[in-house]
Design a protein around this motif. Sequence first.
Motif, PDB file in Angstrom:
ATOM      1  N   GLU A  22      54.170  31.662  25.971  1.00  0.00           N
ATOM      2  CA  GLU A  22      53.527  32.841  26.331  1.00  0.00           C
ATOM      3  C   GLU A  22      53.017  32.018  28.443  1.00  0.00           C
ATOM      4  OE1 GLU A  22      53.169  35.415  25.034  1.00  0.00           O
ATOM      5  OE2 GLU A  22      53.617  34.762  23.105  1.00  0.00           O
ATOM      6  N   ASP A  23      53.652  32.725  28.851  1.00  0.00           N
ATOM      7  CA  ASP A  23      53.486  33.003  30.493  1.00  0.00           C
ATOM      8  C   ASP A  23      51.749  32.919  30.383  1.00  0.00           C
ATOM      9  OD1 ASP A  23      56.540  32.553  30.932  1.00  0.00           O
ATOM     10  OD2 ASP A  23      55.703  34.772  31.402  1.00  0.00           O
ATOM     11  N   THR A  24      51.055  34.001  29.493  1.00  0.00           N
ATOM     12  CA  THR A  24      50.206  34.583  30.077  1.00  0.00           C
ATOM     13  C   THR A  24      49.080  33.356  29.740  1.00  0.00           C
ATOM     14  OG1 THR A  24      49.745  35.995  28.163  1.00  0.00           O
ATOM     15  CG2 THR A  24      50.426  37.092  30.261  1.00  0.00           C
ATOM     16  N   ALA A  25      49.242  32.808  28.208  1.00  0.00           N
ATOM     17  CA  ALA A  25      48.539  31.416  28.021  1.00  0.00           C
ATOM     18  C   ALA A  25      48.497  30.401  29.624  1.00  0.00           C
ATOM     19  CB  ALA A  25      48.669  31.019  26.832  1.00  0.00           C
ATOM     20  N   LEU A  26      49.328  29.878  29.619  1.00  0.00           N
ATOM     21  CA  LEU A  26      49.422  28.988  30.896  1.00  0.00           C
ATOM     22  C   LEU A  26      48.534  29.776  31.992  1.00  0.00           C
ATOM     23  CD1 LEU A  26      53.019  26.892  31.127  1.00  0.00           C
ATOM     24  CD2 LEU A  26      50.766  26.514  31.071  1.00  0.00           C
ATOM     25  N   ASP A  27      49.199  30.919  32.472  1.00  0.00           N
ATOM     26  CA  ASP A  27      48.347  31.781  33.636  1.00  0.00           C
ATOM     27  C   ASP A  27      46.572  31.685  33.334  1.00  0.00           C
ATOM     28  OD1 ASP A  27      50.653  32.440  34.220  1.00  0.00           O
ATOM     29  OD2 ASP A  27      50.592  34.609  33.700  1.00  0.00           O
ATOM     30  N   THR A  28      46.033  31.456  32.223  1.00  0.00           N
ATOM     31  CA  THR A  28      44.593  31.288  31.717  1.00  0.00           C
ATOM     32  C   THR A  28      44.057  29.945  32.767  1.00  0.00           C
ATOM     33  OG1 THR A  28      44.550  33.147  30.576  1.00  0.00           O
ATOM     34  CG2 THR A  28      42.955  31.624  30.352  1.00  0.00           C
ATOM     35  N   ALA A  29      45.320  28.604  31.720  1.00  0.00           N
ATOM     36  CA  ALA A  29      45.052  27.885  32.140  1.00  0.00           C
ATOM     37  C   ALA A  29      45.022  27.179  33.954  1.00  0.00           C
ATOM     38  CB  ALA A  29      45.473  26.612  31.462  1.00  0.00           C
ATOM     39  N   CYS A  30      45.692  28.222  34.295  1.00  0.00           N
ATOM     40  CA  CYS A  30      45.988  27.825  35.541  1.00  0.00           C
ATOM     41  C   CYS A  30      45.693  28.518  36.717  1.00  0.00           C
ATOM     42  CB  CYS A  30      47.340  27.666  36.342  1.00  0.00           C
ATOM     43  SG  CYS A  30      48.105  26.076  35.406  1.00  0.00           S
TER      44      CYS A  30
END
Length: 313
Positions: A155-163
């Motif tokens: 999930e792109d947005t899961a990584l977006d949240t972490a970054c």
Amino acid sequence: MSDHQPRRTPTPGRARKRAIREHAAQAGVAYSVAARHLESVGLRPGETLATYGRTIYPIGFDPHRQLLVERRERRSFEARVSDTRRAAVLPHGRAQHLAERFPPSRGRTGSGVGALYHGEGRVELLAMVYVVIAAESPGLLPEVGDLVWIAELGEDTALDTACAEVDREARRVLDREPLALWSVIEAALAVAEHTADWQIRQEAIRQAALLRTMMTPRIGYAGEPYVPGLPVAGVRQILDALLIVADDGHAPGTRVRLRRHPDDVGLATIIEATWGSSGPPVGYLVWPDAATAPQSARADDLIVLADQESIPR
């Protein structure tokens, strides 16, 4: 929200009702009062104030970009996981992921806007900015183990949240003046070449060589030397679109109307967002169709034209 959810047909009436509800909540007034206020600013069917809603992939005039975006939406789960694994690798992996996620685009003919999200070396510049953050604010970098685990979700947005913090700081770094940005990148790369982190060290050595190449004078068609410079505008636009995924707003390329110009002469294109310390953009840099230069505008001075999102979410 996932990038691979089924497409939905946007409903202008639903967008308007949402805008009225949000305006009512923000202003602390009744729904009917908020509706009258929005009506007073001259909204046409399907339009909304730029203070509301989200446009990540604006309806454009570049069929090739649209094809790339739609193809990406149809990736298999295995392909998504492979991509998020790469996106979890700072600095270069994430930089390459973002440049592909928001590919170059052409502006509408007659709008005065040329290419968007473009520039030779944009992957390298974004990676360099991440190295600057690693040198200046190492506490913002997410834990490698966390990113590796999150990447397996695909999930792109899961990584977006972490970054989120490091990505927002990257956008702030790019607000520096070009010469100051060049200097701070040089200094950060010099420090990173001696860091204990092997991956950052190797990346810094490679990027230092690339930076020297990017800033080396070349000979133009007329025989005059010139320096191409860093593709700052294109990388800013990539990060603008990325931050809008989580915080709402309208990405570069979105077509708008200036409230002070209700007729078609007030049409413009967003080319950059202006960010506060948190939340959605507080303003935008827009290029009016009839202008020879961009101008700044507050979010509530812009009206987003109807049906601007090409990949509904």
